[in-house]
Design a protein around this motif. Structure first.
Motif, PDB file in Angstrom:
ATOM      1  N   GLY A  27       0.811  -1.203   0.000  1.00 50.02           N
ATOM      2  CA  GLY A  27       0.000   0.000   0.000  1.00 50.02           C
ATOM      3  C   GLY A  27       0.849   1.260   0.000  1.00 50.02           C
ATOM      4  N   ASN A  28       1.897   1.259   0.797  1.00 53.10           N
ATOM      5  CA  ASN A  28       2.656   2.489   0.995  1.00 53.10           C
ATOM      6  C   ASN A  28       3.705   2.736  -0.083  1.00 53.10           C
ATOM      7  OD1 ASN A  28       1.175   2.372   3.356  1.00 53.10           O
ATOM      8  ND2 ASN A  28       2.833   1.340   4.435  1.00 53.10           N
ATOM      9  N   LEU A  29       4.655   1.795  -0.213  1.00 54.39           N
ATOM     10  CA  LEU A  29       5.713   2.034  -1.195  1.00 54.39           C
ATOM     11  C   LEU A  29       5.951   0.801  -2.044  1.00 54.39           C
ATOM     12  CD1 LEU A  29       8.101   1.364   1.433  1.00 54.39           C
ATOM     13  CD2 LEU A  29       7.493   3.770   1.475  1.00 54.39           C
ATOM     14  N   PRO A  30       5.010   0.469  -2.910  1.00 50.97           N
ATOM     15  CA  PRO A  30       5.093  -0.796  -3.640  1.00 50.97           C
ATOM     16  C   PRO A  30       6.332  -0.899  -4.514  1.00 50.97           C
ATOM     17  CG  PRO A  30       3.407   0.625  -4.575  1.00 50.97           C
ATOM     18  CD  PRO A  30       3.873   1.271  -3.322  1.00 50.97           C
ATOM     19  N   PHE A  31       6.623   0.157  -5.262  1.00 55.93           N
ATOM     20  CA  PHE A  31       7.721   0.052  -6.231  1.00 55.93           C
ATOM     21  C   PHE A  31       9.051   0.067  -5.506  1.00 55.93           C
ATOM     22  CE2 PHE A  31       4.506   2.479  -8.870  1.00 55.93           C
ATOM     23  CZ  PHE A  31       3.864   1.304  -9.198  1.00 55.93           C
ATOM     24  N   LEU A  32       9.113   0.909  -4.482  1.00 54.50           N
ATOM     25  CA  LEU A  32      10.353   1.008  -3.730  1.00 54.50           C
ATOM     26  C   LEU A  32      10.675  -0.335  -3.102  1.00 54.50           C
ATOM     27  CD1 LEU A  32      12.551   2.901  -2.890  1.00 54.50           C
ATOM     28  CD2 LEU A  32      11.320   3.332  -0.775  1.00 54.50           C
ATOM     29  N   TRP A  33       9.649  -1.044  -2.602  1.00 52.53           N
ATOM     30  CA  TRP A  33       9.878  -2.329  -1.961  1.00 52.53           C
ATOM     31  C   TRP A  33      10.462  -3.341  -2.939  1.00 52.53           C
ATOM     32  CZ3 TRP A  33      11.107  -4.928   1.936  1.00 52.53           C
ATOM     33  CH2 TRP A  33      10.886  -6.306   2.003  1.00 52.53           C
ATOM     34  N   ASN A  34       9.864  -3.423  -4.138  1.00 57.89           N
ATOM     35  CA  ASN A  34      10.411  -4.334  -5.145  1.00 57.89           C
ATOM     36  C   ASN A  34      11.849  -3.979  -5.482  1.00 57.89           C
ATOM     37  OD1 ASN A  34       8.359  -6.070  -5.487  1.00 57.89           O
ATOM     38  ND2 ASN A  34       7.435  -5.003  -7.220  1.00 57.89           N
ATOM     39  N   PHE A  35      12.108  -2.674  -5.521  1.00 55.04           N
ATOM     40  CA  PHE A  35      13.447  -2.200  -5.813  1.00 55.04           C
ATOM     41  C   PHE A  35      14.413  -2.688  -4.735  1.00 55.04           C
ATOM     42  CE2 PHE A  35      16.711   1.138  -5.475  1.00 55.04           C
ATOM     43  CZ  PHE A  35      17.224   1.073  -6.757  1.00 55.04           C
ATOM     44  N   ILE A  36      13.986  -2.554  -3.474  1.00 49.04           N
ATOM     45  CA  ILE A  36      14.854  -2.975  -2.368  1.00 49.04           C
ATOM     46  C   ILE A  36      15.107  -4.478  -2.436  1.00 49.04           C
ATOM     47  CG2 ILE A  36      15.014  -3.175   0.145  1.00 49.04           C
ATOM     48  CD1 ILE A  36      13.323  -0.612   0.299  1.00 49.04           C
ATOM     49  N   VAL A  37      14.037  -5.253  -2.726  1.00 51.51           N
ATOM     50  CA  VAL A  37      14.218  -6.710  -2.841  1.00 51.51           C
ATOM     51  C   VAL A  37      15.221  -7.021  -3.950  1.00 51.51           C
ATOM     52  CG1 VAL A  37      13.095  -8.877  -3.470  1.00 51.51           C
ATOM     53  CG2 VAL A  37      11.981  -7.319  -1.891  1.00 51.51           C
ATOM     54  N   GLY A  38      15.070  -6.345  -5.087  1.00 46.68           N
ATOM     55  CA  GLY A  38      15.979  -6.580  -6.208  1.00 46.68           C
ATOM     56  C   GLY A  38      17.418  -6.292  -5.836  1.00 46.68           C
ATOM     57  N   VAL A  39      17.657  -5.138  -5.226  1.00 41.81           N
ATOM     58  CA  VAL A  39      19.024  -4.756  -4.871  1.00 41.81           C
ATOM     59  C   VAL A  39      19.596  -5.736  -3.838  1.00 41.81           C
ATOM     60  CG1 VAL A  39      20.436  -2.992  -3.766  1.00 41.81           C
ATOM     61  CG2 VAL A  39      18.677  -2.327  -5.412  1.00 41.81           C
ATOM     62  N   THR A  40      18.787  -6.068  -2.838  1.00 40.53           N
ATOM     63  CA  THR A  40      19.268  -7.006  -1.812  1.00 40.53           C
ATOM     64  C   THR A  40      19.602  -8.356  -2.441  1.00 40.53           C
ATOM     65  OG1 THR A  40      17.574  -5.975  -0.462  1.00 40.53           O
ATOM     66  CG2 THR A  40      18.768  -7.798   0.519  1.00 40.53           C
ATOM     67  N   PHE A  41      18.735  -8.788  -3.329  1.00 40.58           N
ATOM     68  CA  PHE A  41      18.936 -10.084  -3.975  1.00 40.58           C
ATOM     69  C   PHE A  41      20.263 -10.111  -4.719  1.00 40.58           C
ATOM     70  CE2 PHE A  41      17.969 -12.697  -7.867  1.00 40.58           C
ATOM     71  CZ  PHE A  41      18.096 -13.909  -7.235  1.00 40.58           C
ATOM     72  N   VAL A  42      20.505  -9.093  -5.544  1.00 43.43           N
ATOM     73  CA  VAL A  42      21.749  -9.065  -6.308  1.00 43.43           C
ATOM     74  C   VAL A  42      22.941  -9.011  -5.355  1.00 43.43           C
ATOM     75  CG1 VAL A  42      23.113  -7.742  -7.947  1.00 43.43           C
ATOM     76  CG2 VAL A  42      20.673  -8.017  -8.323  1.00 43.43           C
ATOM     77  N   ALA A  43      22.844  -8.176  -4.325  1.00 45.58           N
ATOM     78  CA  ALA A  43      23.958  -8.046  -3.383  1.00 45.58           C
ATOM     79  C   ALA A  43      24.214  -9.363  -2.668  1.00 45.58           C
ATOM     80  CB  ALA A  43      23.656  -6.940  -2.370  1.00 45.58           C
ATOM     81  N   VAL A  44      23.150 -10.055  -2.286  1.00 43.48           N
ATOM     82  CA  VAL A  44      23.335 -11.317  -1.556  1.00 43.48           C
ATOM     83  C   VAL A  44      23.977 -12.369  -2.460  1.00 43.48           C
ATOM     84  CG1 VAL A  44      22.092 -13.280  -0.550  1.00 43.48           C
ATOM     85  CG2 VAL A  44      21.576 -10.970   0.184  1.00 43.48           C
ATOM     86  N   ILE A  45      23.493 -12.434  -3.727  1.00 47.05           N
ATOM     87  CA  ILE A  45      24.065 -13.420  -4.644  1.00 47.05           C
ATOM     88  C   ILE A  45      25.562 -13.172  -4.821  1.00 47.05           C
ATOM     89  CG2 ILE A  45      24.141 -14.122  -7.067  1.00 47.05           C
ATOM     90  CD1 ILE A  45      21.808 -15.347  -6.005  1.00 47.05           C
ATOM     91  N   ILE A  46      25.945 -11.891  -4.933  1.00 48.35           N
ATOM     92  CA  ILE A  46      27.351 -11.593  -5.187  1.00 48.35           C
ATOM     93  C   ILE A  46      28.187 -11.761  -3.920  1.00 48.35           C
ATOM     94  CG2 ILE A  46      28.967  -9.777  -5.860  1.00 48.35           C
ATOM     95  CD1 ILE A  46      26.774  -8.670  -7.660  1.00 48.35           C
ATOM     96  N   LEU A  47      27.700 -11.197  -2.823  1.00 46.51           N
ATOM     97  CA  LEU A  47      28.546 -11.116  -1.619  1.00 46.51           C
ATOM     98  C   LEU A  47      28.336 -12.282  -0.664  1.00 46.51           C
ATOM     99  CD1 LEU A  47      28.015  -7.318  -0.959  1.00 46.51           C
ATOM    100  CD2 LEU A  47      29.943  -8.391  -2.115  1.00 46.51           C
ATOM    101  N   LEU A  48      27.122 -12.778  -0.557  1.00 51.37           N
ATOM    102  CA  LEU A  48      26.832 -13.857   0.398  1.00 51.37           C
ATOM    103  C   LEU A  48      26.170 -15.016  -0.332  1.00 51.37           C
ATOM    104  CD1 LEU A  48      25.069 -11.846   3.253  1.00 51.37           C
ATOM    105  CD2 LEU A  48      27.342 -12.820   3.383  1.00 51.37           C
TER     106      LEU A  48
END
Lengths: 278, 612
Positions: B292-313
């Motif tokens: 409800g509040n920040l739908p696009f931003l949330w997907n963006f955060i998931v995407g960035v976290t996902f890429v960072a986790v795959i690379i770093l962890l």
């Protein structure tokens, strides 16, 4: 009948253009770029921006390619380089990158469908019927693109280096080839091709944040079936694209949508190396 | 199977195993308590969101079993989830509603999903398939299924799906409990399963599929079975999801949900079971909450976290916690490369070999007729005829590139040769896969040591016994029964004191020794050894030579040995075969070959350091 043949040729051309960037990256870098769909989308939006600012629609393609190249070089440095030794993880990381790009596009342009102006509109009279002139131009573009890529790989220094890296990266490095630079350039080139392809197909479609997605899986299948070679990709585009057109016309467009995927899975089961090998 | 020693149930082992079960039961009980009380302090909205998330977490659990443990990158687990969901919606919409219908729909959903998975497995898990190919097929699966749903018209609701079908309008808390109990039960079984003998096999397949096949483990069958069972579980969760949410849409079967489930697993930590569950619940619940509040931003955060986790962890966020825990624990124990209690005890397997071999003396252990192997225009082997006799140690010598290793390959994998026949103990191998040929009694060690890095010595030996002793789901065997020669090698190399060490910490000599012991553990009749002593010290070499001689003389094995050290060859073998440029140059006793002018010419011509 003539229309059907033209449909097959133009569909194959579109598939070839769209898949070329993915194949260059897979061929040289052994890396499956699942951000390919997002790169196509970026190309579509680049075309939209160029025409929306009143520039000539012909500029959309070089603009998209230039932007794609810069984007590709940056992405290679940040996301792809740490994952060379983990190819399956690279698929996932580039998929995640695709999600990020799609979200950035939503921030910038919203979710709505947009349009880009076409360099040439209207139809040409051919065999007694009108046929979309842009689709016909795409046939020429595909042929020129295939020749240029072949020339790049077989007639230039970059091509020689790239082929050396394809065959034996360690040896190439030992011979003084900067394989890191070859990879960066290749990813840039692949991204540039993808963005240009996005710009090339937008006159026929609308632009939206997920426009590249349906093309991603088909391109991926075509590249694998091609056996990672330019003539192979042309053949795969003709055979599978042709099958898609035929099934869509005579059976159902919905089944047509899965023709490429299903045929590719079957072909790869029989010939795991693809069409152009063994 | 019949000859598992009764020693398999020593009191010590039983205690350890039951402690493991009790600990799991305790964990499950705590999880159930959380599930039971959660609706009391969560609001209706959160309970609603979490119920959905719990069903999706069960999907993530299956993805973790397939990808995290077994290493099959699957994009298509959502297809089975979708099959379960549509089974529910279609039956309730078109045929009827009630307890009987519900059970029927669930059974249909599970059956269709499992059959689909089984067919997919048959298509994509053949021996020699590249890991990419199975990913391609799993990618095609949801795409095809989505199109099938689209083409279903009013029957499937096409792109808008089906909604408003009759379902059980229970209280939200009830649904939460159903989803929670289902997840806890599935996770508990999965937890016991990955710690059982079969769990080790899954990890072994991920680490080194080829080696598994050459130990006689039916890799394709195990993968297909796992895929089918996971499809069934995914179908149940899809069924629950549809019955609860009262809506199904093609997206439930789509490729996007398939990739999303990979994201949950990767973020939570693949190969941990708990991580993916928390990942799925965390991401799905948070995204519903924030949509409800920040739908696009949330997907963006998931995407960035996902890429960072795959690379770093690469092992997920959970690895931060488990890594710290492991460091804390090993500090007390003194590091991972130190021997620690493996929980595995070695026992002697009854020697069935001598008796069995006596009965089969009619046909030779191995016969090769006109064996030819070509790659395109390059002929690597050309018309080789060799017969291996019982109790014979046959050395294969020849310059590099003579085709020695190719000969081994053609014997141990039916798909390698271009022409000719190979007969093992009277059975023609045809085009059999390696694991079938191991079943005929052929054991092979590789030129380059090929082991399972993250498994312990004890686990590796346990795997090698799969063909003879089998493996049990949900239970971890505490004893490994090995034939005497394997035990001797373990004792000679000191490996019997290091059963709890992960193989990547072993020295080169120990790795060679372990590999030989593993091959012997499969109780082969014909033993193919590709430079077993390369890079070993003189004493290690002597010890292995001694074991090989005894294997041939006392146990009646037929041994094919590739060796470059001709002194070693002369000492232990009773027959030598010389290969040169793919042709059999000479086949004779040690004296005949050693004194042959032809052999001298070949070696001198190749300018090899070996002088005969």
């Amino acid at each position: 009948m003539a229309i059907l043949l033209l449909d097959i040729l133009t569909t194959a051309s579109m598939l070839f253009i769209v898949a070329a960037g993915l194949m260059i990256i897979l061929g040289v870098m052994k890396l499956i770029n699942f951000a390919h769909g997002a790169f196509l989308t970026v190309g579509g939006y680049a075309a939209h921006v160029v025409t929306a600012h009143g520039f000539s629609p012909w500029l959309t393609i070089p603009a998209a390619a230039a932007f794609g190249f810069v984007l590709g070089v940056v992405v290679e440095r940040v996301v792809v380089r740490p994952l060379y030794s983990r190819p399956l993880d690279a698929i996932l990381a580039t998929w995640g990158l695709g999600i990020i790009i799609a979200q950035v596009i939503v921030f910038a342009f919203g979710r709505e469908v947009q349009f880009a102006q076409s360099p040439i509109s209207g139809t040409v009279d051919l065999f007694g019927t009108g046929y979309s002139s842009w689709r016909l131009i795409l046939i020429a573009v595909a042929v020129v693109l295939g020749l240029l890529l072949t020339a790049l790989l077989y007639l230039t220094r970059f091509g020689l280096n790239a082929r050396a890296v394809i065959m034996n990266e360690n040896l190439a490095r030992g011979l003084g080839i900067d394989s890191i630079r070859v990879r960066a350039m290749t990813f840039g080139l692949g991204a540039a091709l993808a963005c240009a392809a996005g710009a090339l197909i937008t006159p026929l479609l609308s632009v939206d944040p997920n426009m590249g997605l349906p093309w991603l899986v088909n391109s991926f299948m075509l590249v694998l079936v091609s056996g990672i070679a330019i003539p192979g990709l042309a053949l795969a585009s003709l055979v599978l694209g042709g099958a898609q057109v035929l099934v869509s016309t005579f059976v159902s467009p919905i089944i047509g949508g899965i023709t490429i995927v299903v045929l590719a899975a079957v072909i790869l089961r029989i010939k795991p190396q693809g069409l152009s090998r063994g | 199977m019949a000859d598992i020693p009764a020693a398999g149930r020593v009191p010590d082992a039983t205690r350890r195993s039951s402690r493991q079960v009790w600990r799991t039961v305790l964990g499950a009980a705590i999880a159930l308590a959380i599930v039971a009380t959660a609706p009391l302090y969560l609001g209706t909205y959160m309970t609603n969101v979490l119920t959905r998330a719990l069903f999706l977490a069960a999907l993530a659990l299956t993805v973790d079993l397939i990808w995290g443990y077994t290493g099959i990158l699957t994009f298509g687990q959502s297809a089975f989830f979708g099959i379960g969901a549509y089974a529910c919606a279609l039956v309730f919409t078109h045929w009827g509603f009630g307890a009987g219908w519900a059970i029927g729909a669930l059974v249909i959903g599970i059956a269709v999903a499992m059959v689909t998975a089984w067919l997919t497995g048959l298509l994509s898990f053949y021996h020699g398939a590249s890991p990419l190919y199975s990913s391609i097929v799993t990618l095609a699966l949801p795409i095809v299924l989505t199109q099938v749903i689209f083409s279903g018209g009013r029957f499937t609701g096409s792109s808008s799906g089906l909604s408003g079908f009759p379902t059980y309008y229970w209280k939200i808390d009830t649904w939460f409990w159903i989803a929670g109990v289902f997840l806890v039960v599935a996770a508990t079984f999965a937890w016991l399963f990955v710690r059982s003998d079969y769990g080790r096999i899954l990890i072994a397949i991920r680490e080194n599929e080829d080696r598994c096949a050459y130990l006689g483990i039916p890799v394709s069958r195990i993968k297909t079975a796992l895929f089918a069972v996971c499809a069934g579980i995914a179908a149940i969760s899809g069924f629950g999801y549809a019955a609860f949410s009262n809506v199904v849409a093609p997206e439930l079967a789509g490729f996007q949900l398939g990739t999303e489930s990979l994201i949950w697993v990767a973020l939570g930590g693949r190969g941990t079971l708990i991580g993916p569950i928390l990942g799925a619940i965390g991401i799905d619940a948070t995204s519903s909450y924030l949509s409800g509040n920040l739908p696009f931003l949330w997907n963006f955060i998931v995407g960035v976290t996902f890429v960072a986790v795959i690379i770093l962890l690469p092992n997920g966020i959970a690895s931060l916690i488990t890594g710290a825990w492991r460091r804390y624990r090993t500090r007390g124990a003194g590091g991972g490369d130190q021997p620690r209690d493996s929980g595995i005890r070695l026992t002697a397997a009854p020697s069935v070999r001598a008796a069995a071999a006596a009965g089969r003396s009619a046909s030779p252990p191995i016969r090769i007729d006109g064996l030819t192997c070509r790659y395109g225009s390059l002929t690597v082997l050309d018309g080789i005829d060799v017969e291996g006799k019982q109790g014979q140690l046959l050395s294969i010598v020849g310059p590099n590139g003579a085709g020695k290793t190719t000969l081994m390959r053609c014997i141990s994998n039916g798909t390698e040769r271009t022409g000719g026949t190979v007969t093992v103990a009277g059975t023609e191998i045809g085009r059999s896969s390696p694991q079938k040929i191991v079943g005929l009694g052929v054991g092979r060690s590789f030129q380059n040591t090929s082991l399972f890095d993250s498994l312990t010595v004890g686990d590796c030996l346990r795997l090698a016994r799969y063909r003879i002793d089998g493996a049990r789901p949900f239970y971890r065997s505490e004893t490994v029964a090995l034939p005497e020669p394997a035990l001797e090698i373990l004792a000679a190399t000191g490996l019997d004191q290091r059963l709890g060490v992960e193989t990547r910490y072993l020295s080169h000599g120990m790795k060679r020794g372990l590999e030989l012991a593993m091959v012997l553990a499969t109780e082969p009749r014909v033993l193919l050894l590709d430079e077993p002593t390369a890079g070993l010290t003189k004493p290690e070499r002597t010890a292995i030579g001694h074991v090989l001689t005894r294997l041939a003389e006392e146990y009646g094995l037929c041994i094919f040995l590739i060796e470059h050290d001709l002194d070693f060859v002369r000492e232990i073998s009773n027959r030598i075969v010389v290969l040169h440029q793919g042709k059999l140059l000479l086949d004779g006793t040690v004296e005949e070959v050693v004194s042959s002018e032809l052999v001298k010419a070949v070696y001198a011509g190749q300018d090899l350091e070996a002088t005969v």
